[in-house]
Design a protein around this motif. Structure first.
Motif, PDB file in Angstrom:
ATOM      1  N   CYS A  97      69.702  70.072  67.067  1.00  0.00           N
ATOM      2  CA  CYS A  97      71.118  69.856  67.393  1.00  0.00           C
ATOM      3  C   CYS A  97      71.967  71.045  66.969  1.00  0.00           C
ATOM      4  O   CYS A  97      72.818  71.527  67.730  1.00  0.00           O
ATOM      5  N   PHE A  98      71.761  71.519  65.746  1.00  0.00           N
ATOM      6  CA  PHE A  98      72.567  72.649  65.277  1.00  0.00           C
ATOM      7  C   PHE A  98      72.176  73.944  65.989  1.00  0.00           C
ATOM      8  O   PHE A  98      73.014  74.836  66.145  1.00  0.00           O
ATOM      9  N   GLU A  99      70.931  74.042  66.426  1.00  0.00           N
ATOM     10  CA  GLU A  99      70.534  75.195  67.234  1.00  0.00           C
ATOM     11  C   GLU A  99      71.305  75.195  68.561  1.00  0.00           C
ATOM     12  O   GLU A  99      71.821  76.225  68.999  1.00  0.00           O
ATOM     13  N   ASP A 100      71.407  74.011  69.182  1.00  0.00           N
ATOM     14  CA  ASP A 100      72.172  73.893  70.424  1.00  0.00           C
ATOM     15  C   ASP A 100      73.658  74.107  70.177  1.00  0.00           C
ATOM     16  O   ASP A 100      74.350  74.739  70.986  1.00  0.00           O
TER      17      ASP A 100
ATOM     18  N   TRP B 242      80.032  70.355  73.268  1.00  0.00           N
ATOM     19  CA  TRP B 242      79.949  70.386  71.804  1.00  0.00           C
ATOM     20  C   TRP B 242      80.217  68.997  71.229  1.00  0.00           C
ATOM     21  O   TRP B 242      79.526  68.539  70.321  1.00  0.00           O
ATOM     22  N   ASP B 243      81.236  68.313  71.766  1.00  0.00           N
ATOM     23  CA  ASP B 243      81.543  66.957  71.319  1.00  0.00           C
ATOM     24  C   ASP B 243      80.341  66.028  71.509  1.00  0.00           C
ATOM     25  O   ASP B 243      79.999  65.235  70.630  1.00  0.00           O
TER      26      ASP B 243
ATOM     27  N   ARG C 133      77.693  63.758  68.689  1.00  0.00           N
ATOM     28  CA  ARG C 133      77.281  62.349  68.769  1.00  0.00           C
ATOM     29  C   ARG C 133      75.758  62.238  68.786  1.00  0.00           C
ATOM     30  O   ARG C 133      75.187  61.341  68.163  1.00  0.00           O
ATOM     31  N   LYS C 134      75.106  63.146  69.503  1.00  0.00           N
ATOM     32  CA  LYS C 134      73.638  63.154  69.485  1.00  0.00           C
ATOM     33  C   LYS C 134      73.115  63.434  68.078  1.00  0.00           C
ATOM     34  O   LYS C 134      72.092  62.884  67.663  1.00  0.00           O
ATOM     35  N   LEU C 135      73.830  64.285  67.349  1.00  0.00           N
ATOM     36  CA  LEU C 135      73.428  64.593  65.978  1.00  0.00           C
ATOM     37  C   LEU C 135      73.422  63.338  65.127  1.00  0.00           C
ATOM     38  O   LEU C 135      72.445  63.061  64.407  1.00  0.00           O
TER      39      LEU C 135
ATOM     40  N   ALA D 181      81.790  72.553  57.648  1.00  0.00           N
ATOM     41  CA  ALA D 181      81.685  71.363  56.800  1.00  0.00           C
ATOM     42  C   ALA D 181      80.677  70.373  57.371  1.00  0.00           C
ATOM     43  O   ALA D 181      79.908  69.750  56.622  1.00  0.00           O
ATOM     44  N   CYS D 182      80.650  70.233  58.687  1.00  0.00           N
ATOM     45  CA  CYS D 182      79.679  69.336  59.322  1.00  0.00           C
ATOM     46  C   CYS D 182      78.260  69.842  59.112  1.00  0.00           C
ATOM     47  O   CYS D 182      77.357  69.065  58.787  1.00  0.00           O
ATOM     48  N   ARG D 183      78.086  71.133  59.259  1.00  0.00           N
ATOM     49  CA  ARG D 183      76.749  71.709  59.067  1.00  0.00           C
ATOM     50  C   ARG D 183      76.287  71.533  57.623  1.00  0.00           C
ATOM     51  O   ARG D 183      75.132  71.188  57.356  1.00  0.00           O
TER      52      ARG D 183
END
Length: 519
Positions: A420-423, A450-451, A455-457, A511-513
């Motif tokens: 997810c973070f790669e994408d 991105w939004d 949600r997938k994350l 912060a999310c990461r």
């Protein structure tokens, strides 16, 4: 204005077709399994009748990953096998609402107690709808009609054991996909696209407020002609809870927006008769509204601040503002929708449809089906592939296989946090560059992607860790809020305002990461 409406209509048609491809494939294959493996008698035993049949119809619907269009071929096969009308309707109404993928999504992005309550209410709703048909709207001749349908279906031989039986499932699926039901699918998708094209861009952003008692009624007017597959529909419901919208409107979207479509209604009126089906459906909508209004004070989370506006319903209105839109924008948005997971379903749908069209044109007499169902010669040596497995066992294995497919699909559709973070890293760079260089439409498109990734994350972490921490949930919400602020500024053509908010967006992203990445 007319040009924007035209291109918006084409885009919504394409998006609806992409969204429906997988669940339509599942629907016709399940119908083929019922007809060629389970058989009419096995189908009747599977669903039963009376209260048991209504409950089994709901349970089978909850397990199958189909939508309000993909349920039609399965329901047609149930009718052909002589399953009682109330049981068929209970299945039709329950099947699109929840499946393993959408249930997990809902548990992650909305309050679990609300999603579980909605699932329980779907059982009550489908049971009441089936009972209403059987006890109020059924004719005295319905039982005899079902018996006659069962007698005719039982007269058709099942394919012999072996590869012929498997081949017969796909031949039947292909022929039915290219048959009468294709018109119902087209009505559902085109009708929903026409509704979106008729509603001005952004016209629903200030609707469905909790404080507005007419919100469930407005959602009913939208949801009846609307087509939505379970996953995008559950995403909209998650956004409604996130923004403090009306719970009653959310329940109407759940029961009618996901559960029905214009295609479903046209099929219903065609197979059950327009007059009594219309009266039954009006009573069904009344039950939904009553449940929606009753759930509002019980399930509304008073801790949520009611948002002034929301983008949850942007997909239900015109995709382009007046004076914008064109073939390039349509291609770009469709390319984004037609991703790596949607492509196999789309190409598989087209291949099966082409096979069905060829079979119907080149073999109108049904010689292929007669060959597939013909009894083998008594002296024929049995092939090592001709393993004798009872039809009901094969049917049960096929249905369980679909459930397993849903579980595997959940892990594929919701990748792990690393992926997810790669994408996100690629989408983040594209969005920021586009916003800084004034490429408004491109920036909006990347921000929307991105939004979706945020949600997938959350769901990806939930199904792997069985939990999402409060810090992670808050970090995701904060990031989505900043994404929405930048997007709103771009939609309002406030380029300077959007660029001024980019530092806050970058901080929310970091912060999310930090919240999700394990040290």
């Amino acid at each position: 204005m007319i040009e924007s409406t035209f291109w918006g209509f084409l885009l919504r048609c394409g998006q609806g077709a992409v969204e429906a491809a997988l669940t339509l494939l599942v629907g016709v294959v399940v119908a083929g399994v019922f007809r060629r493996m389970l058989g009419p008698a096995g189908t009747r035993r599977l669903f039963g009748s009376g209260f048991k049949g209504l409950f089994r119809g709901w349970l089978a619907g909850m397990l199958l990953p189909v939508c309000s269009l993909g349920v039609i071929p399965v329901a047609r096969e149930m009718r052909r096998a002589g399953v009682p009308g109330g049981t068929v309707l209970a299945f039709v109404l329950a099947a699109p609402l929840l499946n393993p993928l959408s249930f997990l999504y809902g548990l992650t992005l909305a309050e679990p107690v609300v999603i579980v309550t909605f699932a329980a209410l779907s059982l009550v709703l489908s049971t009441l709808a089936g009972l209403l048909w059987d006890r109020v709207f059924a004719r005295a001749t319905d039982a005899a009609e079902s018996d006659e349908l069962a007698r005719r279906a039982d007269a058709e031989p099942l394919p012999p054991v072996g590869l012929k039986r498997v081949l017969a499932v796909f031949v039947t699926a292909a022929r039915e996909l290219a048959g009468r039901d294709l018109a119902f699918y087209a009505v559902g998708i085109v009708g929903s696209a026409a509704l979106s094209a008729a509603l001005p861009f952004g016209s629903l952003q200030h609707t469905m407020h909790h404080s507005d008692k007419s919100s469930p009624l407005l959602m009913t007017a939208l949801a009846v002609p609307l087509y939505s597959s379970p996953l995008p529909g559950m995403m909209k419901i998650g956004l409604m809870f996130e923004h403090g919208n009306s719970i009653g409107a959310a329940f109407v979207l759940f029961a009618l927006g996901i559960g029905t479509s214009l295609g479903t209604l046209v099929w219903l009126f065609t197979d059950f008769g327009p007059r009594r089906a219309a009266r039954w459906f009006a009573a069904y909508v009344g039950i939904i509204l009553a449940m929606g209004y009753a759930s509002e004070p019980l399930l509304y989370d008073t801790r949520k601040a009611e948002a002034d506006h929301t983008h949850a319903f942007d997909d239900y209105s015109a995709p382009f503002p007046a004076g914008s839109g064109g073939p390039a924008e349509v291609r770009a948005k469709l390319a984004e929708k037609f991703g790596p997971l949607e492509q196999p379903a789309g190409y598989g749908f087209l291949a099966l449809l082409a096979l069905g069209l060829v079979a119907r044109r080149a073999d109108r007499a049904g010689r292929l089906e007669r060959w597939l169902t013909a009894a083998p010669a008594p002296d024929r040596a049995r092939s090592r592939w001709d393993v004798v497995v009872p039809g009901p066992v094969l049917g049960a294995i096929a249905l369980l296989g679909l459930v397993a497919f849903s579980v595997v699909g959940a892990y594929l559709y919701y990748p792990d946090r690393r992926q997810c973070f790669e994408d996100m890293r690629a989408v983040h760079a594209e969005a920021v560059v586009a916003a800084r260089t004034g490429k408004r439409d491109e920036a909006i498109r990347h921000l929307e992607h991105w939004d979706l990734l945020t949600r997938k994350l959350q769901v990806g972490v939930y199904i792997r860790d069985l939990a999402v921490t409060g810090e992670q949930a808050k970090a995701s919400d904060d990031l989505r809020e900043e994404l929405e602020e930048v997007r709103d500024a771009l939609i309002a053509r406030d380029t300077d305002g959007a660029q001024a908010r980019l530092p806050k967006l970058e901080a929310a992203y970091r912060a999310c990461r930090d919240a999700y990445v394990t040290p």
